[in-house]
Design a protein around this motif. Structure first.
Motif, PDB file in Angstrom:
ATOM      1  N   ASP A  49     -88.572  35.599  39.414  1.00 58.02           N
ATOM      2  CA  ASP A  49     -87.527  36.538  38.996  1.00 58.02           C
ATOM      3  C   ASP A  49     -86.384  35.791  38.315  1.00 58.02           C
ATOM      4  O   ASP A  49     -85.840  36.248  37.307  1.00 58.02           O
ATOM      5  CB  ASP A  49     -86.985  37.321  40.194  1.00 58.02           C
ATOM      6  N   GLY A  50     -86.022  34.643  38.877  1.00 62.97           N
ATOM      7  CA  GLY A  50     -84.921  33.860  38.319  1.00 62.97           C
ATOM      8  C   GLY A  50     -85.179  33.436  36.894  1.00 62.97           C
ATOM      9  O   GLY A  50     -84.286  33.525  36.039  1.00 62.97           O
ATOM     10  N   LEU A  51     -86.381  32.982  36.601  1.00 63.06           N
ATOM     11  CA  LEU A  51     -86.692  32.598  35.230  1.00 63.06           C
ATOM     12  C   LEU A  51     -86.674  33.822  34.320  1.00 63.06           C
ATOM     13  O   LEU A  51     -86.219  33.746  33.181  1.00 63.06           O
ATOM     14  CB  LEU A  51     -88.046  31.890  35.148  1.00 63.06           C
ATOM     15  N   GLY A  52     -87.110  34.962  34.834  1.00 63.31           N
ATOM     16  CA  GLY A  52     -87.031  36.200  34.053  1.00 63.31           C
ATOM     17  C   GLY A  52     -85.603  36.517  33.645  1.00 63.31           C
ATOM     18  O   GLY A  52     -85.337  36.904  32.505  1.00 63.31           O
ATOM     19  N   PHE A  53     -84.661  36.338  34.562  1.00 60.99           N
ATOM     20  CA  PHE A  53     -83.238  36.564  34.255  1.00 60.99           C
ATOM     21  C   PHE A  53     -82.780  35.611  33.150  1.00 60.99           C
ATOM     22  O   PHE A  53     -82.052  36.000  32.236  1.00 60.99           O
ATOM     23  CB  PHE A  53     -82.381  36.342  35.509  1.00 60.99           C
ATOM     24  N   THR A  54     -83.186  34.348  33.233  1.00 59.92           N
ATOM     25  CA  THR A  54     -82.819  33.359  32.221  1.00 59.92           C
ATOM     26  C   THR A  54     -83.378  33.747  30.859  1.00 59.92           C
ATOM     27  O   THR A  54     -82.678  33.675  29.841  1.00 59.92           O
ATOM     28  CB  THR A  54     -83.322  31.964  32.636  1.00 59.92           C
ATOM     29  N   LEU A  55     -84.635  34.171  30.832  1.00 59.89           N
ATOM     30  CA  LEU A  55     -85.254  34.581  29.575  1.00 59.89           C
ATOM     31  C   LEU A  55     -84.540  35.793  28.979  1.00 59.89           C
ATOM     32  O   LEU A  55     -84.332  35.855  27.761  1.00 59.89           O
ATOM     33  CB  LEU A  55     -86.743  34.867  29.786  1.00 59.89           C
ATOM     34  N   LEU A  56     -84.164  36.750  29.826  1.00 61.44           N
ATOM     35  CA  LEU A  56     -83.423  37.912  29.327  1.00 61.44           C
ATOM     36  C   LEU A  56     -82.087  37.497  28.741  1.00 61.44           C
ATOM     37  O   LEU A  56     -81.684  37.976  27.675  1.00 61.44           O
ATOM     38  CB  LEU A  56     -83.198  38.942  30.434  1.00 61.44           C
ATOM     39  N   ARG A  57     -81.372  36.618  29.431  1.00 56.45           N
ATOM     40  CA  ARG A  57     -80.070  36.167  28.940  1.00 56.45           C
ATOM     41  C   ARG A  57     -80.225  35.539  27.556  1.00 56.45           C
ATOM     42  O   ARG A  57     -79.456  35.835  26.644  1.00 56.45           O
ATOM     43  CB  ARG A  57     -79.433  35.174  29.922  1.00 56.45           C
ATOM     44  N   ILE A 174     -90.985  32.946  22.927  1.00 58.31           N
ATOM     45  CA  ILE A 174     -90.952  32.244  24.214  1.00 58.31           C
ATOM     46  C   ILE A 174     -92.179  31.355  24.342  1.00 58.31           C
ATOM     47  O   ILE A 174     -92.078  30.186  24.709  1.00 58.31           O
ATOM     48  CB  ILE A 174     -90.877  33.258  25.382  1.00 58.31           C
ATOM     49  N   LEU A 175     -93.341  31.899  24.015  1.00 58.99           N
ATOM     50  CA  LEU A 175     -94.582  31.129  24.139  1.00 58.99           C
ATOM     51  C   LEU A 175     -94.654  29.995  23.122  1.00 58.99           C
ATOM     52  O   LEU A 175     -95.173  28.918  23.418  1.00 58.99           O
ATOM     53  CB  LEU A 175     -95.787  32.055  24.013  1.00 58.99           C
TER      54      LEU A 175
END
Length: 181
Positions: A49-57, A174-175
């Motif tokens: 979840d934390g990495l998801g937040f970073t990616l969204l930011r 991202i990829l």
């Protein structure tokens, strides 16, 4: 790359989102509350979840943590993830999300909210994209536009983040980058 099977309506809703709010207990955690003998609280958060937040930011999508509980742990996790909007002891999650959206100059149709139980229901009914976790209470499920494949505390937050990233065309970049920002 195989894209998850998202409906056209879901992708259309997700493409508009500029702000996503998350309930915490039962959504970003498994919902258990652990108290030490000294009265301090402990929670377990999923690193996915934390990495998801970073990616969204990095994709320009703002995040918010909104919980009714007073929680230093939630505030700390939010700061670690550089979440702009951390709201604990919030009596009305809907009013909170409306204030944040107004401050950003966006409508509620550009807001998503991820929840799992009755305190999240009013908010879920008033956003452009309502997301329930796989372990959400059955009374909340009818308000959801989508239910995450994973349970709260087990990657449901990342599922929601990934949906927005797919819908808004960020996944290829991202990829191609090959690592997180």
């Amino acid at each position: 790359m195989t894209m998850p099977a998202y409906s056209a309506d879901l992708l259309e809703r997700a493409a508009k989102i500029k702000l996503i709010g998350f309930d915490v207990d039962g959504t970003l955690t498994d919902g258990r509350l652990l108290y030490g003998t000294d009265g301090h609280e402990a929670k377990s958060f999923q690193v996915l979840d934390g990495l998801g937040f970073t990616l969204l930011r990095h994709a320009g999508i703002e995040t918010a943590l909104v919980t009714a509980r007073i929680s230093e742990v939630v505030e700390r996790r939010g700061r670690e993830l550089q979440v702009k909007h951390i709201h604990t002891h919030e009596r009305s999650k809907l009013a909170c999300m409306q204030r944040i959206a107004a401050g950003m100059g966006i409508g509620m149709d550009q807001v998503a909210f991820v929840g799992d139980d009755l305190p999240d229901l009013a908010t879920m009914r008033h956003v452009g994209l309502a997301i329930a976790t796989a372990n959400a209470h059955h009374w909340v499920l009818p308000a959801a536009h989508w239910v995450t494949p994973r349970r709260g505390g087990e990657g449901a937050g990342r599922d929601a983040c990934d949906l927005l990233l797919y819908a808004q065309g960020h996944v290829e970049g991202i990829l191609a980058h090959g690592e997180h920002p």
